[in-house]
Design a protein around this motif. Structure first.
Motif, PDB file in Angstrom:
ATOM      1  N   PRO A 203       0.849  -1.192   0.000  1.00 31.67           N
ATOM      2  CA  PRO A 203       0.000   0.000   0.000  1.00 31.67           C
ATOM      3  C   PRO A 203       0.885   1.243   0.000  1.00 31.67           C
ATOM      4  O   PRO A 203       1.914   1.270   0.662  1.00 31.67           O
ATOM      5  CB  PRO A 203      -0.779  -0.127   1.308  1.00 31.67           C
ATOM      6  CG  PRO A 203       0.105  -0.918   2.213  1.00 31.67           C
ATOM      7  CD  PRO A 203       0.923  -1.828   1.327  1.00 31.67           C
ATOM      8  N   PHE A 204       0.488   2.240  -0.788  1.00 32.87           N
ATOM      9  CA  PHE A 204       1.288   3.462  -0.932  1.00 32.87           C
ATOM     10  C   PHE A 204       0.708   4.575  -0.065  1.00 32.87           C
ATOM     11  O   PHE A 204      -0.484   4.883  -0.141  1.00 32.87           O
ATOM     12  CB  PHE A 204       1.304   3.882  -2.409  1.00 32.87           C
ATOM     13  CG  PHE A 204       1.979   5.202  -2.665  1.00 32.87           C
ATOM     14  CD1 PHE A 204       3.238   5.492  -2.130  1.00 32.87           C
ATOM     15  CD2 PHE A 204       1.362   6.163  -3.455  1.00 32.87           C
ATOM     16  CE1 PHE A 204       3.859   6.709  -2.367  1.00 32.87           C
ATOM     17  CE2 PHE A 204       1.978   7.385  -3.702  1.00 32.87           C
ATOM     18  CZ  PHE A 204       3.224   7.657  -3.157  1.00 32.87           C
TER      19      PHE A 204
ATOM     20  N   ARG B 198       1.210   3.413  13.366  1.00 34.05           N
ATOM     21  CA  ARG B 198       0.248   2.439  12.840  1.00 34.05           C
ATOM     22  C   ARG B 198      -1.102   2.564  13.537  1.00 34.05           C
ATOM     23  O   ARG B 198      -1.210   3.057  14.660  1.00 34.05           O
ATOM     24  CB  ARG B 198       0.792   1.014  12.975  1.00 34.05           C
ATOM     25  CG  ARG B 198       1.173   0.597  14.366  1.00 34.05           C
ATOM     26  CD  ARG B 198       1.494  -0.905  14.432  1.00 34.05           C
ATOM     27  NE  ARG B 198       1.795  -1.283  15.796  1.00 34.05           N
ATOM     28  CZ  ARG B 198       3.029  -1.458  16.289  1.00 34.05           C
ATOM     29  NH1 ARG B 198       4.082  -1.331  15.517  1.00 34.05           N
ATOM     30  NH2 ARG B 198       3.213  -1.782  17.557  1.00 34.05           N
ATOM     31  N   TYR B 199      -2.119   2.097  12.815  1.00 32.95           N
ATOM     32  CA  TYR B 199      -3.475   2.054  13.341  1.00 32.95           C
ATOM     33  C   TYR B 199      -3.917   0.600  13.427  1.00 32.95           C
ATOM     34  O   TYR B 199      -3.313  -0.277  12.823  1.00 32.95           O
ATOM     35  CB  TYR B 199      -4.433   2.825  12.425  1.00 32.95           C
ATOM     36  CG  TYR B 199      -4.042   4.268  12.219  1.00 32.95           C
ATOM     37  CD1 TYR B 199      -4.126   5.179  13.263  1.00 32.95           C
ATOM     38  CD2 TYR B 199      -3.590   4.720  10.984  1.00 32.95           C
ATOM     39  CE1 TYR B 199      -3.770   6.516  13.076  1.00 32.95           C
ATOM     40  CE2 TYR B 199      -3.231   6.050  10.798  1.00 32.95           C
ATOM     41  CZ  TYR B 199      -3.327   6.935  11.847  1.00 32.95           C
ATOM     42  OH  TYR B 199      -2.976   8.241  11.657  1.00 32.95           O
ATOM     43  N   VAL B 200      -4.976   0.339  14.191  1.00 35.61           N
ATOM     44  CA  VAL B 200      -5.617  -0.978  14.117  1.00 35.61           C
ATOM     45  C   VAL B 200      -7.028  -0.748  13.591  1.00 35.61           C
ATOM     46  O   VAL B 200      -7.577   0.339  13.724  1.00 35.61           O
ATOM     47  CB  VAL B 200      -5.634  -1.696  15.489  1.00 35.61           C
ATOM     48  CG1 VAL B 200      -4.221  -2.100  15.882  1.00 35.61           C
ATOM     49  CG2 VAL B 200      -6.259  -0.840  16.561  1.00 35.61           C
ATOM     50  N   ASN B 201      -7.589  -1.779  13.003  1.00 37.88           N
ATOM     51  CA  ASN B 201      -8.838  -1.575  12.252  1.00 37.88           C
ATOM     52  C   ASN B 201     -10.015  -1.076  13.081  1.00 37.88           C
ATOM     53  O   ASN B 201     -10.822  -0.283  12.616  1.00 37.88           O
ATOM     54  CB  ASN B 201      -9.251  -2.876  11.561  1.00 37.88           C
ATOM     55  CG  ASN B 201      -8.255  -3.198  10.458  1.00 37.88           C
ATOM     56  OD1 ASN B 201      -7.647  -2.288   9.904  1.00 37.88           O
ATOM     57  ND2 ASN B 201      -8.076  -4.475  10.164  1.00 37.88           N
TER      58      ASN B 201
ATOM     59  N   ASN C   9       8.309   1.927   5.875  1.00 40.89           N
ATOM     60  CA  ASN C   9       6.897   1.929   6.278  1.00 40.89           C
ATOM     61  C   ASN C   9       6.143   0.704   5.775  1.00 40.89           C
ATOM     62  O   ASN C   9       5.189   0.824   5.007  1.00 40.89           O
ATOM     63  CB  ASN C   9       6.195   3.234   5.835  1.00 40.89           C
ATOM     64  CG  ASN C   9       6.239   3.456   4.332  1.00 40.89           C
ATOM     65  OD1 ASN C   9       7.070   2.864   3.640  1.00 40.89           O
ATOM     66  ND2 ASN C   9       5.342   4.286   3.831  1.00 40.89           N
ATOM     67  N   GLY C  10       6.579  -0.455   6.236  1.00 42.16           N
ATOM     68  CA  GLY C  10       5.827  -1.668   5.922  1.00 42.16           C
ATOM     69  C   GLY C  10       6.654  -2.932   5.732  1.00 42.16           C
ATOM     70  O   GLY C  10       6.133  -4.030   5.820  1.00 42.16           O
ATOM     71  N   VAL C  11       7.924  -2.784   5.453  1.00 43.57           N
ATOM     72  CA  VAL C  11       8.867  -3.898   5.193  1.00 43.57           C
ATOM     73  C   VAL C  11       8.324  -4.937   4.209  1.00 43.57           C
ATOM     74  O   VAL C  11       8.650  -6.127   4.311  1.00 43.57           O
ATOM     75  CB  VAL C  11       9.378  -4.602   6.497  1.00 43.57           C
ATOM     76  CG1 VAL C  11      10.239  -3.632   7.299  1.00 43.57           C
ATOM     77  CG2 VAL C  11       8.262  -5.174   7.350  1.00 43.57           C
TER      78      VAL C  11
END
Lengths: 460, 460
Positions: B88-89, B207-210, B324-326
């Motif tokens: 995701p960008f 980061r966020y959680v859903n 930002n995501g590896v």
């Protein structure tokens, strides 16, 4: 009996561990104090920005002396004083100039410290280019009337840049005399710089002997040296024009700045710590040697703020005239010898304010081994300081140390990668110093000073 | 029999010494080649100045991918290829802004990576300041409708700045969710900077959680944080205005860049070496991680130029999306696992291009001891590299290493003093890198790669 021995041995081991833990805790306090409340960086800012470069004998050098003395008087020293130093004053005068005659292309040059002036309107001559002074003799009469140009590139291959510097620095000091002997009219020396694309000239000391005519001696930037060498390849009769105004101005009185923090147990035994307060007359003398003076002062200030009480007398010395004559160190040594002082150890900082790597130690292999065994582990893993090798003292300690051959001497070694890019140039300014690197060095020096003061009697 | 044993032992000892001398000579050649003809610095200049910062998924990141591939294709690799990475960008959009409402005083902020936008015109709210997220809960309903401001100063006391970073970085990643749970409208985080007088904001991932509402999350410069804290001391109802435009833009396909140099003896056994090619979208991604990619590439190029032939296959990997995501490292690991590859060792460089100090080693204590005994002496005195300690691998190796738990992993450790002053900021530019420090690191990495390739079978 065996059992008693075992118990005793165990006791010694436990005691040893407890002592090491105390040292480790003290060093943590030192590092925290230096990083959080260190003053070396802000003092360096003042020295470099409000005083600036300060060649020995100049008004600025005396301003640095008086300001340093006031700084020391603001701390808990028992005695602060100036030590008079007589020395000949060399002055650069107006800015030097050089250009290739045929193209008018300018070359960046700096008079070498100690150089005489050109005739008032400058001088103009052909060039004889060599890599090594030893090649000059074979040129015989061809040298007469020419400018000798020693163009030896820096040996880039070494991590320890000081060795590369040492490989070639004698050509800077001996060159003018060798060239003059063969009738040269001036001496041009490729700057000792670790950067091949450096267009700054690097100055440094040179010397004459009485029975040889003095000729003007100048450093040319590496880029300038390449340009000139290219021009000579195209036309071996290429001439350059040089104007230089520098001259010796007779004797002046200047000063070492000294402060003493009296020892509680053995006040007559002295640990000398410090570095030179003078600089070359370009840039701001930041790494050479603002960091060494402001760093050693701040190492002591840090111990004072932690309510440390030294066992031996700690004597801070800001030496004058390291760069062109070492008259400050000579005076310090003669006075100390005349007073039959007991100087038991010396710490010097004069290799820049980069990340601390360790200390060269002038002492016996046995003592160095002991230090590697007992002190290195305190520094290595946590504080990233791990070089404790037998080596040379700093220049000033080395000079006065001739009167004190048994004194153990520590020479602070910061990271060597960047030093000779800026050394003796207009690039040696405050902005080239990193606060955390400098304060890390302050903590390393303060820690060593603490260990020397506490444990020097335990050395083999 | 004893005599035979002695002769045999002597033979082994002599052989051992000869091997060590060969290694030492090879390392001298490596260092000389790197300092005299290294290309890392000039390649880094191109990457930073002609491409610039390159967040994963951006057009510039793909430009860096294609340029890197071309660089590798210009060398003697046996195979160069791109490995597709879906991810995701996240895009920052227009520049963020913040100011104190009452005084209009601007505050320097940067959106944290992954943050959502504010409403189009921005948002304005009162502040609730804490040092630790754990203090938030006690505030209960007071948090609702406010901007949570986590203002924990950096722990300056450590030489190893990475530990200070680690002490507080979880407040950057977990903070927005914790604040949103209590009804906060935005999250403001004091930048992780080792300089207390730093007015640059430092970005970094969050980061966020859903199941929790996402709220805008931003970093504020240390100087800005101090200003805001002062304003709050004077008036606890101080309001600030924030505008932020960043957003997730859906999935894109990007790439890891991979090159292989086939081994002569054991081509199926692979040594992975590299670092991440993406950067944050500020500055030029010079130390993070232009130096790591250009450095590892140049380490291999240096061995190639010395006509070295590797025993094992050396695989250079430029990972995408470490910041930002590896997703690059995840993809690399999954592919390697699916192909049942034999990756016997990994070297990663992602801690800057400062003077090399050593390598952290993810392996058994026994193997680390062996390395300290056999390899450290080759590096220590001559090349000033002396840290060979058990430790964590780099982020990317750590991610794909979950599939390869027995692979020995080396994490390059340059000097840590300056890194977190510039990390994730507009200050991370080419000019912050020193050529000699970078090329010294290249030589250290090339030397380690050589030793791993030659002697990995000898490890206990």
């Amino acid at each position: 009996m065996k059992a008693i021995c075992r118990v005793l041995l165990l006791g010694v081991c436990i005691l040893g561990k407890v002592v090491a833990q105390q040292d480790s805790l003290m060093m943590e306090r030192i590092y925290t104090a230096s990083f959080e409340n260190g003053k070396a960086y802000e003092n360096l800012r003042y020295l470099t920005k409000n005083i600036g470069h300060r060649i020995a004998g100049s008004a600025k050098a005396e301003k640095a002396v008086l300001w340093s003395k006031a700084l020391m008087e603001g701390l808990a020293f028992d005695r602060v004083y100036l030590q008079e130093v007589e020395m000949p004053f060399w002055d650069r005068g107006e800015k030097e100039e050089a250009y290739i005659v045929s193209t008018k292309e300018p070359l960046n040059i700096l008079s070498l410290g100690g150089s005489v002036a050109t005739p008032p309107g400058g001088l103009e001559a052909e060039i004889i280019e060599v890599e090594l002074l030893s090649e000059l003799r074979a040129q015989g009469n061809k040298v007469r009337g020419k400018i000798v140009f020693v163009n030896k590139p820096w040996d880039e291959s070494m991590v320890e840049t000081g060795i590369a510097y040492g490989l070639n620095s004698s050509q800077r000091s001996r060159g003018p005399v060798e060239a003059a002997k063969l009738g040269a009219v001036a001496y041009l020396f490729r700057s000792l710089s670790s950067s091949p694309d450096d267009d700054y000239p690097h100055t440094g000391g040179t010397r004459y002997v009485n029975d040889i005519d003095s000729i003007p001696a100048l450093a040319i930037s590496p880029v300038g040296a390449n340009k000139l060498s290219e021009a000579l390849k195209k036309d071996s009769a290429t001439r350059i024009h040089i104007v230089n105004h520098s001259a010796w101005k007779g004797n002046v009185t200047t000063h070492n700045v000294i402060a003493e923090w009296r020892g509680t147990d053995k006040p007559d035994e002295i640990i000398t710590i410090g570095g030179h307060i003078d600089s070359w007359d370009v840039g701001e003398g930041a790494h050479d040697n603002g960091t060494g003076t402001m760093g050693t002062l701040d190492a002591i200030r840090t111990l004072m703020k932690l309510d440390y009480r030294p066992r031996h007398t700690i004597r801070l010395v800001f030496y004058m005239n390291e760069e062109n004559g070492v008259h400050g160190a000579l005076q310090y040594g003669e006075t100390a010898k005349a007073n039959a002082e007991r100087i038991i150890a010396a710490i010097e900082s004069d290799a820049g304010g980069f990340a601390p790597r360790g200390f060269d130690i002038k002492s016996s292999a046995e003592r160095v081994n002991w230090i590697q065994q007992h002190w290195k582990p305190l520094f290595e893993q946590k504080f990233w300081v791990s070089r404790f090798l037998q080596g040379s003292p700093g220049v000033d300690s080395g000079v006065w140390g001739r009167h004190f051959p048994n004194t153990i001497m520590f020479n602070f070694r910061p990271d060597p990668h960047r030093y000779f890019d800026i050394h003796h140039t207009a690039k040696d300014v405050f902005e080239a110093v990193d606060r955390r690197e400098l304060q890390s060095g302050v903590a390393a020096i303060a820690s060593l000073l603490y260990l020397v003061d506490q444990q020097i009697d335990q050395l083999p």
